[in-house]
Design an enzyme around this catalytic site. Structure first.
Site, PDB file in Angstrom:
ATOM      1  N   LYS A   5       9.150   3.605   4.642  1.00 14.57           N
ATOM      2  CA  LYS A   5       7.743   3.750   4.253  1.00 14.57           C
ATOM      3  C   LYS A   5       6.996   4.760   5.112  1.00 14.57           C
ATOM      4  CE  LYS A   5       7.217  -0.261   1.454  1.00 14.57           C
ATOM      5  NZ  LYS A   5       6.800  -1.663   1.306  1.00 14.57           N
ATOM      6  N   ARG A  49      13.772  -6.381   2.866  1.00 13.46           N
ATOM      7  CA  ARG A  49      14.034  -5.610   1.641  1.00 13.46           C
ATOM      8  C   ARG A  49      14.291  -4.168   2.058  1.00 13.46           C
ATOM      9  NH1 ARG A  49      11.208  -2.382  -1.918  1.00 13.46           N
ATOM     10  NH2 ARG A  49      11.767  -2.614  -4.111  1.00 13.46           N
TER      11      ARG A  49
HETATM   12  N1  HH2 Z   1       7.823  -2.252  -1.550  1.00 11.17           N
HETATM   13  C1  HH2 Z   1       8.076  -1.488  -2.634  1.00 11.17           C
HETATM   14  C2  HH2 Z   1       8.395  -2.070  -3.870  1.00 11.17           C
HETATM   15  N2  HH2 Z   1       8.484  -3.405  -3.997  1.00 11.17           N
HETATM   16  N3  HH2 Z   1       8.371  -5.558  -3.035  1.00 11.17           N
HETATM   17  C3  HH2 Z   1       8.140  -6.340  -1.987  1.00 11.17           C
HETATM   18  N4  HH2 Z   1       8.242  -7.680  -2.098  1.00 11.17           N
HETATM   19  N5  HH2 Z   1       7.800  -5.816  -0.757  1.00 11.17           N
HETATM   20  C4  HH2 Z   1       7.673  -4.479  -0.564  1.00 11.17           C
HETATM   21  O1  HH2 Z   1       7.326  -4.064   0.562  1.00 11.17           O
HETATM   22  C5  HH2 Z   1       7.908  -3.600  -1.676  1.00 11.17           C
HETATM   23  C6  HH2 Z   1       8.260  -4.191  -2.920  1.00 11.17           C
HETATM   24  C7  HH2 Z   1       8.047   0.000  -2.502  1.00 11.17           C
HETATM   25  O2  HH2 Z   1       9.315   0.492  -2.150  1.00 11.17           O
HETATM   26  P1  HH2 Z   1      10.351   1.135  -3.193  1.00 11.17           P
HETATM   27  O3  HH2 Z   1      10.784   0.131  -4.195  1.00 11.17           O
HETATM   28  O4  HH2 Z   1      11.466   1.777  -2.474  1.00 11.17           O
HETATM   29  O5  HH2 Z   1       9.523   2.303  -3.854  1.00 11.17           O
HETATM   30  P2  HH2 Z   1       8.900   2.521  -5.290  1.00 11.17           P
HETATM   31  O6  HH2 Z   1       7.821   1.496  -5.459  1.00 11.17           O
HETATM   32  O7  HH2 Z   1       8.376   3.929  -5.258  1.00 11.17           O
HETATM   33  O8  HH2 Z   1       9.983   2.329  -6.306  1.00 11.17           O
END
Ligand code: HH2
Length: 294
Positions: free
Chosen positions: A237, A271
């Site tokens: 992040k 995660r």
């Molecule tokens: N962060 C993201 C997405 N889902 N869910 C939970 N429970 N906690 C988090 O911190 C969280 C989440 C964002 O990360 P990522 O899935 O890699 O990115 P994107 O939303 O661009 O797909």
């Protein structure tokens, strides 16, 4: 909100299992690793890498081989500035991947806020709904309640991804977050979702400045006063980029460090994108006697 015990005490009082549809996940013996499978063209760190269903299915296999305890499959990027895709597109992205993942013998989570996607994923055999909007969309509580044992992760976000990083504001980020999560937990249990099915997530990077994220990080264990296990996502992040000066494709060491620090501050599920590195780091952590909470 008043926190009576010290954070260290709280680590030993929170229930250490997570009830999900097919699995009761033991969180006592060691922290668990949730591997991220983004079936999206636009995720902030791996957008387009696993956008085709065949790529996303292969990513499930890879993360499992690397030691993931849970697979989290998402069809919406919630990066700052993003807009949700049309419902049909989100369904098309996640369902073929979920149908494959549920054959692999580990709990499968769907990362979505839409009740239609939750219902379809649970019907396809998914075990958990991971909702960055904490079941606030109309019909979401009912979609989970309709599946008597599906697990759920309720995450805090201020605002919506499209604008959440423009000017996030809190008077007391930890207290406000605790009030929000307590309220969502109550709404969920009032809707018939047993507390044993629920974990909570502070939502690092979701409507939070660098300072908010770090204040929260240092005081994260206070959230254990809510009585449910914590799941956290620091992986790759922006705050880690601000701390290290690294672009998103060079944040693996920082992400592993953040995952360990999150566990030290009471998280029991991390995660992550970089499953192999995180699993190795946690093996050392566990061998040093830091993993079990009994
Ligand atoms: N962060 C993201 C997405 N889902 N869910 C939970 N429970 N906690 C988090 O911190 C969280 C989440 C964002 O990360 P990522 O899935 O890699 O990115 P994107 O939303 O661009 O797909």
């Amino acid at each position: 909100m008043c926190f009576a015990s010290s954070s260290d005490d709280l680590r030993f009082t929170v229930p250490l299992t997570w009830q999900t549809a097919r699995f009761t996940i033991d969180l006592a013996a060691r922290p668990r690793v949730m591997g991220i499978v983004n079936a999206t063209p636009d995720s902030f760190s791996d957008g387009g890498h696993h956008a085709a269903a065949s790529q996303a299915r292969a990513q499930c296999d890879r993360l499992l081989a690397e030691g993931a305890d849970i697979l989290d499959i998402g069809g919406e990027s919630t990066r700052p500035g993003s807009q949700p895709p049309p419902l049909e597109i989100e369904l098309e992205r996640v369902l073929p991947v979920i149908r494959h993942a549920v054959t692999l013998g580990v709990p499968v989570s769907v990362d979505t806020s839409r009740p239609e996607v939750m219902a379809a994923a649970l019907d396809a055999g998914a075990d958990i709904v991971n909702d960055v909007r904490a079941l606030q969309q109309s019909g979401a509580l009912a979609a989970i309640a309709a599946h008597p044992s599906a697990g759920v992760c309720l995450m805090h976000m201020q605002g919506e991804p499209a604008t959440m990083q423009q000017a996030p504001q809190y008077e007391d980020v930890v207290a406000e977050l605790a009030v929000f999560l307590a309220e969502r937990l109550k709404q969920a249990t009032d809707a018939g979702i047993a507390a044993e099915r629920i974990v909570l997530d502070p939502g690092y990077g979701f409507g939070k400045s660098l300072e908010h994220n770090l204040t929260l990080f240092r005081q994260q264990a206070q959230l254990l006063a809510l009585g449910r296990p914590l799941l956290v996502g620091w992986s790759r992040k922006g705050t880690l980029g601000q701390l290290t000066g690294r672009p998103v494709d060079q944040r693996m060491p920082a992400s592993v460090g953040a995952a360990l620090a999150a566990v030290a501050h009471g998280a029991r599920i991390v995660r992550v994108h970089d499953v192999a590195a995180t699993v190795d780091a946690l093996k050392v952590w566990n061998a040093a006697g830091l993993g079990a909470v009994a």
